[in-house]
Write a protein that holds these residues in place. Structure first.
Motif, PDB file in Angstrom:
ATOM      1  N   LYS A  15       4.771  34.871  26.010  1.00  0.00           N
ATOM      2  CA  LYS A  15       4.153  34.749  24.686  1.00  0.00           C
ATOM      3  C   LYS A  15       5.148  34.206  23.663  1.00  0.00           C
ATOM      4  O   LYS A  15       4.825  33.307  22.891  1.00  0.00           O
ATOM      5  CB  LYS A  15       3.622  36.109  24.237  1.00  0.00           C
ATOM      6  N   PHE A  16       6.374  34.750  23.682  1.00  0.00           N
ATOM      7  CA  PHE A  16       7.335  34.353  22.652  1.00  0.00           C
ATOM      8  C   PHE A  16       8.081  33.059  22.977  1.00  0.00           C
ATOM      9  O   PHE A  16       8.572  32.393  22.072  1.00  0.00           O
ATOM     10  CB  PHE A  16       8.333  35.483  22.388  1.00  0.00           C
ATOM     11  N   LEU A  17       8.163  32.678  24.262  1.00  0.00           N
ATOM     12  CA  LEU A  17       8.787  31.392  24.601  1.00  0.00           C
ATOM     13  C   LEU A  17       7.868  30.219  24.272  1.00  0.00           C
ATOM     14  O   LEU A  17       8.334  29.102  24.083  1.00  0.00           O
ATOM     15  CB  LEU A  17       9.166  31.350  26.080  1.00  0.00           C
ATOM     16  N   ARG A  18       6.583  30.472  24.233  1.00  0.00           N
ATOM     17  CA  ARG A  18       5.572  29.464  23.904  1.00  0.00           C
ATOM     18  C   ARG A  18       5.704  28.202  24.762  1.00  0.00           C
ATOM     19  O   ARG A  18       5.665  27.086  24.267  1.00  0.00           O
ATOM     20  CB  ARG A  18       5.629  29.095  22.429  1.00  0.00           C
ATOM     21  N   LEU A  19       5.860  28.411  26.051  1.00  0.00           N
ATOM     22  CA  LEU A  19       5.958  27.280  26.964  1.00  0.00           C
ATOM     23  C   LEU A  19       4.644  26.512  27.045  1.00  0.00           C
ATOM     24  O   LEU A  19       4.637  25.341  27.386  1.00  0.00           O
ATOM     25  CB  LEU A  19       6.367  27.762  28.359  1.00  0.00           C
ATOM     26  N   PHE A  20       3.536  27.184  26.725  1.00  0.00           N
ATOM     27  CA  PHE A  20       2.240  26.514  26.805  1.00  0.00           C
ATOM     28  C   PHE A  20       2.103  25.414  25.757  1.00  0.00           C
ATOM     29  O   PHE A  20       1.243  24.552  25.866  1.00  0.00           O
ATOM     30  CB  PHE A  20       1.093  27.523  26.672  1.00  0.00           C
ATOM     31  N   GLU A  21       2.958  25.432  24.724  1.00  0.00           N
ATOM     32  CA  GLU A  21       2.902  24.390  23.706  1.00  0.00           C
ATOM     33  C   GLU A  21       3.612  23.109  24.143  1.00  0.00           C
ATOM     34  O   GLU A  21       3.373  22.051  23.581  1.00  0.00           O
ATOM     35  CB  GLU A  21       3.512  24.904  22.401  1.00  0.00           C
ATOM     36  N   ILE A  52       8.307  46.727  47.070  1.00  0.00           N
ATOM     37  CA  ILE A  52       6.961  46.229  47.348  1.00  0.00           C
ATOM     38  C   ILE A  52       5.949  46.848  46.394  1.00  0.00           C
ATOM     39  O   ILE A  52       5.093  46.145  45.840  1.00  0.00           O
ATOM     40  CB  ILE A  52       6.591  46.506  48.818  1.00  0.00           C
ATOM     41  N   VAL A  53       6.057  48.144  46.178  1.00  0.00           N
ATOM     42  CA  VAL A  53       5.140  48.816  45.254  1.00  0.00           C
ATOM     43  C   VAL A  53       5.380  48.317  43.833  1.00  0.00           C
ATOM     44  O   VAL A  53       4.437  48.096  43.062  1.00  0.00           O
ATOM     45  CB  VAL A  53       5.287  50.348  45.353  1.00  0.00           C
ATOM     46  N   SER A  54       6.640  48.118  43.493  1.00  0.00           N
ATOM     47  CA  SER A  54       6.976  47.603  42.168  1.00  0.00           C
ATOM     48  C   SER A  54       6.392  46.203  41.967  1.00  0.00           C
ATOM     49  O   SER A  54       5.861  45.891  40.896  1.00  0.00           O
ATOM     50  CB  SER A  54       8.494  47.569  42.004  1.00  0.00           C
ATOM     51  N   THR A  55       6.475  45.375  42.990  1.00  0.00           N
ATOM     52  CA  THR A  55       5.908  44.029  42.904  1.00  0.00           C
ATOM     53  C   THR A  55       4.390  44.077  42.776  1.00  0.00           C
ATOM     54  O   THR A  55       3.793  43.279  42.052  1.00  0.00           O
ATOM     55  CB  THR A  55       6.308  43.207  44.133  1.00  0.00           C
ATOM     56  N   LEU A  56       3.771  45.021  43.458  1.00  0.00           N
ATOM     57  CA  LEU A  56       2.314  45.184  43.361  1.00  0.00           C
ATOM     58  C   LEU A  56       1.900  45.505  41.927  1.00  0.00           C
ATOM     59  O   LEU A  56       0.987  44.873  41.378  1.00  0.00           O
ATOM     60  CB  LEU A  56       1.856  46.299  44.311  1.00  0.00           C
ATOM     61  N   PHE A  57       2.590  46.446  41.303  1.00  0.00           N
ATOM     62  CA  PHE A  57       2.248  46.808  39.932  1.00  0.00           C
ATOM     63  C   PHE A  57       2.628  45.711  38.942  1.00  0.00           C
ATOM     64  O   PHE A  57       1.927  45.497  37.956  1.00  0.00           O
ATOM     65  CB  PHE A  57       2.899  48.139  39.550  1.00  0.00           C
ATOM     66  N   CYS A  58       3.730  45.013  39.210  1.00  0.00           N
ATOM     67  CA  CYS A  58       4.109  43.887  38.338  1.00  0.00           C
ATOM     68  C   CYS A  58       3.053  42.788  38.413  1.00  0.00           C
ATOM     69  O   CYS A  58       2.668  42.207  37.394  1.00  0.00           O
ATOM     70  CB  CYS A  58       5.473  43.342  38.739  1.00  0.00           C
ATOM     71  N   GLY A  59       2.574  42.499  39.607  1.00  0.00           N
ATOM     72  CA  GLY A  59       1.545  41.477  39.764  1.00  0.00           C
ATOM     73  C   GLY A  59       0.245  41.857  39.080  1.00  0.00           C
ATOM     74  O   GLY A  59      -0.400  41.024  38.437  1.00  0.00           O
ATOM     75  N   ALA A  60      -0.143  43.123  39.219  1.00  0.00           N
ATOM     76  CA  ALA A  60      -1.377  43.571  38.571  1.00  0.00           C
ATOM     77  C   ALA A  60      -1.258  43.500  37.054  1.00  0.00           C
ATOM     78  O   ALA A  60      -2.185  43.064  36.361  1.00  0.00           O
ATOM     79  CB  ALA A  60      -1.703  44.995  39.008  1.00  0.00           C
ATOM     80  N   THR A  61      -0.109  43.900  36.536  1.00  0.00           N
ATOM     81  CA  THR A  61       0.108  43.835  35.092  1.00  0.00           C
ATOM     82  C   THR A  61       0.181  42.393  34.612  1.00  0.00           C
ATOM     83  O   THR A  61      -0.363  42.051  33.556  1.00  0.00           O
ATOM     84  CB  THR A  61       1.405  44.584  34.715  1.00  0.00           C
ATOM     85  N   ALA A  62       0.840  41.541  35.391  1.00  0.00           N
ATOM     86  CA  ALA A  62       0.978  40.133  35.002  1.00  0.00           C
ATOM     87  C   ALA A  62      -0.372  39.424  35.004  1.00  0.00           C
ATOM     88  O   ALA A  62      -0.623  38.572  34.153  1.00  0.00           O
ATOM     89  CB  ALA A  62       1.958  39.423  35.932  1.00  0.00           C
ATOM     90  N   VAL A  63      -1.241  39.761  35.959  1.00  0.00           N
ATOM     91  CA  VAL A  63      -2.566  39.134  35.983  1.00  0.00           C
ATOM     92  C   VAL A  63      -3.347  39.500  34.729  1.00  0.00           C
ATOM     93  O   VAL A  63      -4.034  38.662  34.137  1.00  0.00           O
ATOM     94  CB  VAL A  63      -3.339  39.548  37.261  1.00  0.00           C
ATOM     95  N   ILE A  64      -3.221  40.746  34.297  1.00  0.00           N
ATOM     96  CA  ILE A  64      -3.972  41.190  33.127  1.00  0.00           C
ATOM     97  C   ILE A  64      -3.419  40.599  31.839  1.00  0.00           C
ATOM     98  O   ILE A  64      -4.160  40.081  31.003  1.00  0.00           O
ATOM     99  CB  ILE A  64      -3.980  42.732  33.050  1.00  0.00           C
ATOM    100  N   TYR A  65      -2.091  40.662  31.672  1.00  0.00           N
ATOM    101  CA  TYR A  65      -1.502  40.304  30.377  1.00  0.00           C
ATOM    102  C   TYR A  65      -0.820  38.930  30.354  1.00  0.00           C
ATOM    103  O   TYR A  65      -0.928  38.220  29.368  1.00  0.00           O
ATOM    104  CB  TYR A  65      -0.494  41.371  29.950  1.00  0.00           C
ATOM    105  N   ALA A  66      -0.113  38.558  31.418  1.00  0.00           N
ATOM    106  CA  ALA A  66       0.663  37.311  31.378  1.00  0.00           C
ATOM    107  C   ALA A  66      -0.218  36.077  31.562  1.00  0.00           C
ATOM    108  O   ALA A  66       0.100  35.013  31.040  1.00  0.00           O
ATOM    109  CB  ALA A  66       1.761  37.326  32.436  1.00  0.00           C
ATOM    110  N   SER A  67      -1.308  36.200  32.288  1.00  0.00           N
ATOM    111  CA  SER A  67      -2.141  35.020  32.534  1.00  0.00           C
ATOM    112  C   SER A  67      -2.779  34.494  31.247  1.00  0.00           C
ATOM    113  O   SER A  67      -3.105  33.313  31.156  1.00  0.00           O
ATOM    114  CB  SER A  67      -3.222  35.340  33.566  1.00  0.00           C
ATOM    115  N   ARG A  68      -2.926  35.351  30.256  1.00  0.00           N
ATOM    116  CA  ARG A  68      -3.484  34.900  28.976  1.00  0.00           C
ATOM    117  C   ARG A  68      -2.517  33.974  28.233  1.00  0.00           C
ATOM    118  O   ARG A  68      -2.935  33.192  27.389  1.00  0.00           O
ATOM    119  CB  ARG A  68      -3.788  36.090  28.085  1.00  0.00           C
TER     120      ARG A  68
END
Length: 121
Positions: A15-21, A52-68
């Protein structure tokens, strides 16, 4: 907890790097996603937690918040890369299962032949 915190940190950094711009920054966004995911895996392993469990939760969180916070081209590139990687690993797994089955039946046949030869002697 490490995976959720890493997923939220990834979303905030996107969000703060604004790479999408930037134009043609889809590759940079994908590299950031991969590096952040792998670094949180290593961090969890160093802390003595399950990577592995940490990656699972990171992926789930990233799909919800980072994909936006991804650009549409980066989102498309990420989905394509994940589908390609999933297909590739699926093929490798089935090849290994096939080799394992063939080697198991070959070893079982050889064991029976050796046993029969020893019993006849």
């Amino acid at each position: 907890a490490v995976g959720i915190i890493a997923g939220l940190a990834l979303a905030m950094s996107l969000k703060f790097l604004r790479l999408f711009e930037l134009q043609n920054a889809a590759g940079a966004e994908l590299i950031l996603l991969v590096c952040a995911s792998y670094s949180q895996f290593i961090l969890a392993e160093i802390c003595g937690l399950s990577g592995i469990v940490s990656t699972l939760f990171c992926g789930a969180t990233a799909v919800i918040y980072a994909s936006r916070n991804l650009s549409p081209s980066a989102r498309e590139l990420t989905e394509f890369s994940a589908a390609l990687l999933a297909r590739f690993t699926e093929i490798i797994i089935f090849i290994l299962i096939g080799f394992g089955f063939c080697l198991y039946t070959f070893a079982e046949r050889q064991t029976h032949e050796i046993r029969d030869a020893l019993l006849q002697a």
